[in-house]
Design a protein around this motif. Structure first.
Motif, PDB file in Angstrom:
ATOM      1  N   MET A 307      -9.280  -0.679  -2.347  1.00 15.29           N
ATOM      2  CA  MET A 307      -8.726   0.668  -2.487  1.00 15.29           C
ATOM      3  C   MET A 307      -7.211   0.613  -2.647  1.00 15.29           C
ATOM      4  O   MET A 307      -6.631   1.329  -3.483  1.00 15.29           O
ATOM      5  CB  MET A 307      -9.091   1.510  -1.246  1.00 15.29           C
ATOM      6  CG  MET A 307     -10.590   1.800  -1.119  1.00 15.29           C
ATOM      7  SD  MET A 307     -11.015   2.547   0.470  1.00 15.29           S
ATOM      8  CE  MET A 307      -9.984   3.994   0.466  1.00 15.29           C
ATOM      9  N   ILE A 308      -6.551  -0.188  -1.892  1.00 15.04           N
ATOM     10  CA  ILE A 308      -5.092  -0.304  -1.999  1.00 15.04           C
ATOM     11  C   ILE A 308      -4.708  -0.865  -3.354  1.00 15.04           C
ATOM     12  O   ILE A 308      -3.720  -0.440  -3.969  1.00 15.04           O
ATOM     13  CB  ILE A 308      -4.558  -1.170  -0.846  1.00 15.04           C
ATOM     14  CG1 ILE A 308      -4.764  -0.456   0.475  1.00 15.04           C
ATOM     15  CG2 ILE A 308      -3.101  -1.508  -1.060  1.00 15.04           C
ATOM     16  CD1 ILE A 308      -4.342  -1.262   1.694  1.00 15.04           C
ATOM     17  N   ARG A 309      -5.481  -1.808  -3.846  1.00 13.47           N
ATOM     18  CA  ARG A 309      -5.164  -2.377  -5.150  1.00 13.47           C
ATOM     19  C   ARG A 309      -5.308  -1.323  -6.249  1.00 13.47           C
ATOM     20  O   ARG A 309      -4.508  -1.253  -7.182  1.00 13.47           O
ATOM     21  CB  ARG A 309      -6.089  -3.571  -5.429  1.00 13.47           C
ATOM     22  CG  ARG A 309      -5.724  -4.827  -4.657  1.00 13.47           C
ATOM     23  CD  ARG A 309      -6.387  -6.054  -5.259  1.00 13.47           C
ATOM     24  NE  ARG A 309      -7.834  -5.931  -5.274  1.00 13.47           N
ATOM     25  CZ  ARG A 309      -8.647  -6.311  -4.303  1.00 13.47           C
ATOM     26  NH1 ARG A 309      -8.112  -6.835  -3.208  1.00 13.47           N
ATOM     27  NH2 ARG A 309      -9.955  -6.165  -4.408  1.00 13.47           N
ATOM     28  N   VAL A 310      -6.358  -0.461  -6.169  1.00 14.46           N
ATOM     29  CA  VAL A 310      -6.533   0.604  -7.170  1.00 14.46           C
ATOM     30  C   VAL A 310      -5.372   1.591  -7.106  1.00 14.46           C
ATOM     31  O   VAL A 310      -4.832   2.051  -8.135  1.00 14.46           O
ATOM     32  CB  VAL A 310      -7.881   1.316  -6.938  1.00 14.46           C
ATOM     33  CG1 VAL A 310      -8.001   2.557  -7.829  1.00 14.46           C
ATOM     34  CG2 VAL A 310      -9.023   0.358  -7.200  1.00 14.46           C
ATOM     35  N   GLU A 429       7.999   8.249  -7.792  1.00  7.99           N
ATOM     36  CA  GLU A 429       6.875   7.343  -8.072  1.00  7.99           C
ATOM     37  C   GLU A 429       7.192   5.911  -7.646  1.00  7.99           C
ATOM     38  O   GLU A 429       6.311   5.189  -7.151  1.00  7.99           O
ATOM     39  CB  GLU A 429       6.538   7.392  -9.562  1.00  7.99           C
ATOM     40  CG  GLU A 429       5.940   8.729  -9.991  1.00  7.99           C
ATOM     41  CD  GLU A 429       5.706   8.771 -11.488  1.00  7.99           C
ATOM     42  OE1 GLU A 429       6.178   7.834 -12.176  1.00  7.99           O
ATOM     43  OE2 GLU A 429       5.056   9.716 -11.970  1.00  7.99           O
ATOM     44  N   SER A 430       8.434   5.484  -7.841  1.00 10.40           N
ATOM     45  CA  SER A 430       8.823   4.125  -7.411  1.00 10.40           C
ATOM     46  C   SER A 430       8.704   3.989  -5.905  1.00 10.40           C
ATOM     47  O   SER A 430       8.272   2.946  -5.384  1.00 10.40           O
ATOM     48  CB  SER A 430      10.249   3.826  -7.879  1.00 10.40           C
ATOM     49  OG  SER A 430      10.655   2.562  -7.428  1.00 10.40           O
ATOM     50  N   GLY A 431       9.065   5.027  -5.175  1.00  8.04           N
ATOM     51  CA  GLY A 431       8.929   4.972  -3.720  1.00  8.04           C
ATOM     52  C   GLY A 431       7.489   4.865  -3.296  1.00  8.04           C
ATOM     53  O   GLY A 431       7.148   4.130  -2.365  1.00  8.04           O
ATOM     54  N   ARG A 437       2.763  -1.102  -1.929  1.00 15.73           N
ATOM     55  CA  ARG A 437       2.882  -2.570  -1.974  1.00 15.73           C
ATOM     56  C   ARG A 437       3.082  -3.137  -0.574  1.00 15.73           C
ATOM     57  O   ARG A 437       2.486  -4.157  -0.206  1.00 15.73           O
ATOM     58  CB  ARG A 437       4.045  -2.955  -2.880  1.00 15.73           C
ATOM     59  CG  ARG A 437       4.128  -4.466  -3.149  1.00 15.73           C
ATOM     60  CD  ARG A 437       5.382  -4.797  -3.913  1.00 15.73           C
ATOM     61  NE  ARG A 437       6.582  -4.494  -3.155  1.00 15.73           N
ATOM     62  CZ  ARG A 437       7.073  -5.296  -2.182  1.00 15.73           C
ATOM     63  NH1 ARG A 437       6.450  -6.409  -1.880  1.00 15.73           N
ATOM     64  NH2 ARG A 437       8.166  -4.952  -1.532  1.00 15.73           N
ATOM     65  N   LYS A 438       3.967  -2.486   0.226  1.00 13.29           N
ATOM     66  CA  LYS A 438       4.188  -2.960   1.599  1.00 13.29           C
ATOM     67  C   LYS A 438       2.895  -2.871   2.398  1.00 13.29           C
ATOM     68  O   LYS A 438       2.578  -3.734   3.198  1.00 13.29           O
ATOM     69  CB  LYS A 438       5.273  -2.122   2.255  1.00 13.29           C
ATOM     70  CG  LYS A 438       6.667  -2.358   1.676  1.00 13.29           C
ATOM     71  CD  LYS A 438       7.696  -1.501   2.389  1.00 13.29           C
ATOM     72  CE  LYS A 438       9.093  -1.740   1.811  1.00 13.29           C
ATOM     73  NZ  LYS A 438      10.116  -0.897   2.480  1.00 13.29           N
ATOM     74  N   LYS A 439       2.130  -1.788   2.170  1.00 12.63           N
ATOM     75  CA  LYS A 439       0.864  -1.647   2.870  1.00 12.63           C
ATOM     76  C   LYS A 439      -0.103  -2.780   2.476  1.00 12.63           C
ATOM     77  O   LYS A 439      -0.836  -3.316   3.325  1.00 12.63           O
ATOM     78  CB  LYS A 439       0.251  -0.294   2.533  1.00 12.63           C
ATOM     79  CG  LYS A 439      -1.000   0.020   3.362  1.00 12.63           C
ATOM     80  CD  LYS A 439      -1.632   1.302   2.899  1.00 12.63           C
ATOM     81  CE  LYS A 439      -0.687   2.492   3.101  1.00 12.63           C
ATOM     82  NZ  LYS A 439      -1.359   3.782   2.745  1.00 12.63           N
ATOM     83  N   ALA A 440      -0.064  -3.184   1.168  1.00 14.79           N
ATOM     84  CA  ALA A 440      -0.941  -4.284   0.724  1.00 14.79           C
ATOM     85  C   ALA A 440      -0.535  -5.599   1.358  1.00 14.79           C
ATOM     86  O   ALA A 440      -1.390  -6.412   1.748  1.00 14.79           O
ATOM     87  CB  ALA A 440      -0.904  -4.389  -0.795  1.00 14.79           C
TER      88      ALA A 440
END
Length: 819
Positions: A307-310, A429-431, A437-440
């Protein structure tokens, strides 16, 4: 080029000469060279094959004879010659050994029979031994109701085809543990049949085990999984009982070992199962606490990661589109800023296409500009700049320019506002993307820890499952008592003993006796260093073999003993002209006559290396044979230390050689005729104190010269070379020296020493004579054609007396000494 009987190569042969040529003409074909010519065929036709045979051996030792000039001296031929000689020597040695073995066949047979008899006596004295046999099988495919999976015997079965396993089991069968079980089961400590006697008290278990082990033999059957247990005993019933007892004890021991191993496995598996159960529960609790602490959903970590990757992928695509839009707006702003009030028509085509109002304003501006250009055209109809129509056109152009520039300013402001919005959108959107990414990344770290805890849980779960299954199956196997060893053939009571094997022992004893006797015969032959045959003379001593003189046979010895002093054995050639010794002496005479026909040996020295080799006998035989040939012969006793001719020819007290040397007698007084026609004898005379000095004197040389003038042949009997130097001194004064060797007695070493003494002084060695050859003893060493010499070529029994040679002729009278 061809090879003659003696192994030499000559360039010409009898076939190369005309039929009328003799062998002297043949020698003349090679002037200036020492050429040996093979004249054996020619001499064989003229003188007989016996003389030709000895002529073939002459070129080996005589210094004055013609020698060989080989036509080819290449190294290859020399190597071939040496190889051929070595082969011949080896063949001769082998033949000698073979002859010695054939000669000793009675001894070989006697010793073989003796060995067979001893073996038979020994075999009969032994008690019969019986052997009982039982067969054990190692079966890796034993029936297991539970199958091989989880079976504790699976690891054990993997070693069944291992050589070390079988060897170990064979040792266990004869181990103290198994044999002690047999002793205990059969009560062998007090068994009368087992002990062979009635014991006063039971023996110790250790002694019974030792006695049983001495009768036990474990015999693996090659190429199979079978083992034969053999028990040997003097009682067949006891042998069968012991064989069965050992087999059953081993099978029971193997079953007990398997049962004990299975029980131990169950206990061990139970302990391990409890341990891994506790660990598995701890792993499951740790996994739950990890999910709870990290707020992970009940779904798997893989689904959360997906899910995070999607989400990251969607944010990345939106951010990419926003950045593209921002770049597009920035480019429009840059292009619009290039438009100035002076050239408002320099609007990008993209703006014109996207804004119809701007396109209309640009069209108005262009129409106003075209209208003014038409008013100010050159020609009579053209108007000036101050013309009202021109001014009104200028006002239209200015108004159109202002309208168009104002519209461009409006468009530019709108685009800049959109650009600002896009930039704020890009930042948002960058934020979001960075937060995702940090969550991944944080999820990846949690995933590693999660997987580590889960992997430990899975491993412990697998081990726990295997242990649980193995423990249940091992417990069942313990109750089933599966054994991989079984008895194939029970032992039967033997009917016939295996020992002693009387026929085999007798054959072995006879063979051993035969081999021992054969070894002794061969060793004796190899260690015997005496001169025996003509091959020894020619190959070992490197001298010519002139012939041999046999010993007296039984009849001749009896005749000599009956005749006493009147018939000395040295004169047997004269008294028995048809005997084998006489024939051998005539062979010697023939050889000496044809040794050097052009320069015959008129003065011969007869000597030997050691005493008691028969020099005097040989000298007398040669002298008598020469005298019987019609020549005047004088035999001289030059042995001034142990003279014998005065006894042989009955000259006791007569003047002899020493008297002539000191001037007390003349040749006519000392050279007197003997009973042998044409033979004269010169005894030694008184024994002087210095025999060697007398032979060095000029008088001795003069005496020899006078004897050579008075007689056709002079034969000198001399002392041995190894003892004194007399013979070496005399050898330089004669035409040839005959070396005497006693067959089967004189060693090679002493014979070579004597020949070396003659060679050192440059004496002309004629050849060697084998003396005292016993045909009965030497029959295996000599060719069969020598055997006729044992009795000579005598008349047949019952022949007419008138046909006997010498019957009608009378002995010629003694010839007087020459003047």
């Amino acid at each position: 080029m061809r090879e003659g009987p003696s192994g030499f190569v000559a360039s010409v042969g009898p076939a190369d000469l005309p039929p009328s040529s003799g062998w002297h003409d043949w020698l003349a074909l090679c002037p200036g060279q020492e050429v040996y010519v093979d004249v054996i065929r020619m001499v064989s036709r003229m003188l007989g094959p016996q003389v030709a045979t000895h002529l073939a051996r002459w070129p080996r030792s005589v210094k004055e004879r013609p020698r060989i000039t080989r036509m080819s001296t290449e190294n290859v031929e020399e190597e071939e010659g040496r190889g051929k000689n070595r082969t011949q020597d080896a063949t001769a040695a082998a033949l000698r050994v073979l002859r010695a073995v054939l000669k000793a066949w009675p001894i070989l047979i006697a010793v073989a029979l003796l060995g067979a008899g001893i073996a038979m006596v020994y075999s009969k004295s032994q008690a019969p031994v019986y052997e009982a046999v039982t067969t054990i099988e190692f079966d890796p495919d034993v029936v297991r109701p539970l199958g091989d999976k989880g079976d504790p015997m699976r690891v054990f079965g993997a070693f069944l085809d291992n050589h070390e396993y079988y060897t170990t089991q064979n040792i266990i069968m004869a181990s103290d543990k198994v044999l002690a079980m047999v002793v205990r089961d059969l009560n062998l400590t007090s068994d009368r049949e087992f002990l062979g006697r009635a014991p006063d008290k039971p023996i110790s278990s250790e002694d019974a085990v030792a006695m049983l082990r001495a009768r036990l033999k474990v015999d693996p059957l090659v190429g199979s999984r079978l083992v034969a247990i053999r028990i040997q005993d003097t009682n067949p019933r006891v042998a069968r009982k012991l064989a069965e007892g050992v087999a059953r004890a081993y099978i029971r021991q193997n079953l007990e070992k398997t049962s004990v191993a299975t029980t131990e496995a169950v206990v061990w598996l139970g302990g391990q199962l409890e341990h891994f159960k506790v660990e598995l529960e701890q792993n499951e609790n740790a996994l739950h606490e990890f999910k709870k602490a990290n707020q992970l959903p009940s779904s798997t970590i893989e689904e959360v990661s997906k899910m995070i990757r999607v989400e990251m992928q969607d944010y990345d695509q939106a951010l990419t589109r926003t950045r593209t839009r921002r770049q597009e707006l920035s480019a429009r702003v840059s292009e619009l800023r290039k438009v100035t009030p002076d050239n408002p028509d320099q609007v990008p085509a993209s703006e014109l296409l996207s804004n119809s109002f701007l396109t209309q304003l640009r069209g108005n501006y262009q129409n106003a500009v075209r209208e003014r250009r038409e008013l100010t055209v050159q020609g009579p109809e053209g108007k000036g700049d101050n013309h009202p129509h021109v001014k009104r056109a200028d006002e239209k152009i200015s108004q159109a320019r202002r309208d168009m520039f104002e519209e461009i300013k409006n468009i530019q402001g709108a685009i800049e506002r959109d650009l600002a919005i896009i930039q704020r959108q890009e930042a948002g959107e960058s934020g979001l993307y960075e937060e995702t990414r940090k969550k991944a990344v944080e999820l990846n770290l949690k995933e590693l820890e999660y997987r580590r805890i889960d992997r430990t849980r899975q491993e412990n779960e697998k081990v726990y499952t295997v242990l649980l299954e193995q423990m249940k199956q091992a417990d069942l196997m313990r109750m089933m008592n599966v054994n991989n060893v079984r008895m194939v053939d029970p032992p039967l009571e033997p009917q016939a003993p295996i020992r002693p094997n009387v026929p085999g022992n007798v054959a072995t004893g006879g063979l051993i006796g035969f081999l021992v006797a054969l070894g002794v015969v061969i060793a004796r032959e190899r260690l015997d260093n005496s001169v025996k045959t003509s091959d020894d003379v020619e190959h070992e001593l490197n001298t010519t073999f002139l012939g041999l003189l046999p010993t007296l046979d039984a009849n001749e010895e009896k005749k000599a003993r009956r005749a006493g002093a009147e018939r000395p054995p040295e004169l047997v050639v004269h008294h028995e002209p048809l005997s084998g010794i006489a024939e051998a002496a005539r062979t010697l005479r023939t050889n000496l006559l044809f040794m050097n026909p052009d320069n015959p040996y008129r003065m011969l020295l007869v000597t030997s290396a050691a005493p008691s080799e028969g020099k005097t006998t040989v000298a007398c035989s040669i002298a008598i044979a020469l005298a019987q040939g019609g020549q005047r012969v004088c035999i001289v006793d030059c042995d001034l230390r142990r003279p014998r001719l005065h006894r042989i020819f009955d000259r006791l007290g007569d003047a002899g050689l020493t008297n002539a040397l000191v001037g007390e007698a003349t040749i006519e007084e000392i050279a007197l005729p003997t009973e042998v026609p044409n033979l004269y004898c010169v005894p030694a005379g008184p024994i002087p104190p210095n025999p060697a000095d007398m032979f060095h004197s000029e008088k001795f040389k003069q005496l020899l010269a006078e004897l050579g003038e008075r007689f056709d042949r002079v034969v000198l009997d001399s002392p041995p070379l190894a003892a004194v130097t007399d013979s070496a001194i005399i050898a330089k004064l004669v035409d040839g020296a005959v070396f005497v060797v006693r067959a089967f007695k004189t060693s090679m070493g002493i014979s070579k020493q004597g020949l070396r003494a003659l060679t050192d002084v440059g004496a002309p060695i004629v050849g060697c004579v084998l003396n005292a050859v016993d045909y009965r003893k030497a029959s295996s060493y000599y060719y069969q054609y020598y055997s006729y010499k044992r009795d000579g070529y005598r008349p047949l029994p019952g022949a007419d007396d008138d046909a006997r040679p010498g019957k009608s002729s009378t002995a010629p009278p003694p010839a007087p000494p020459p003047n």
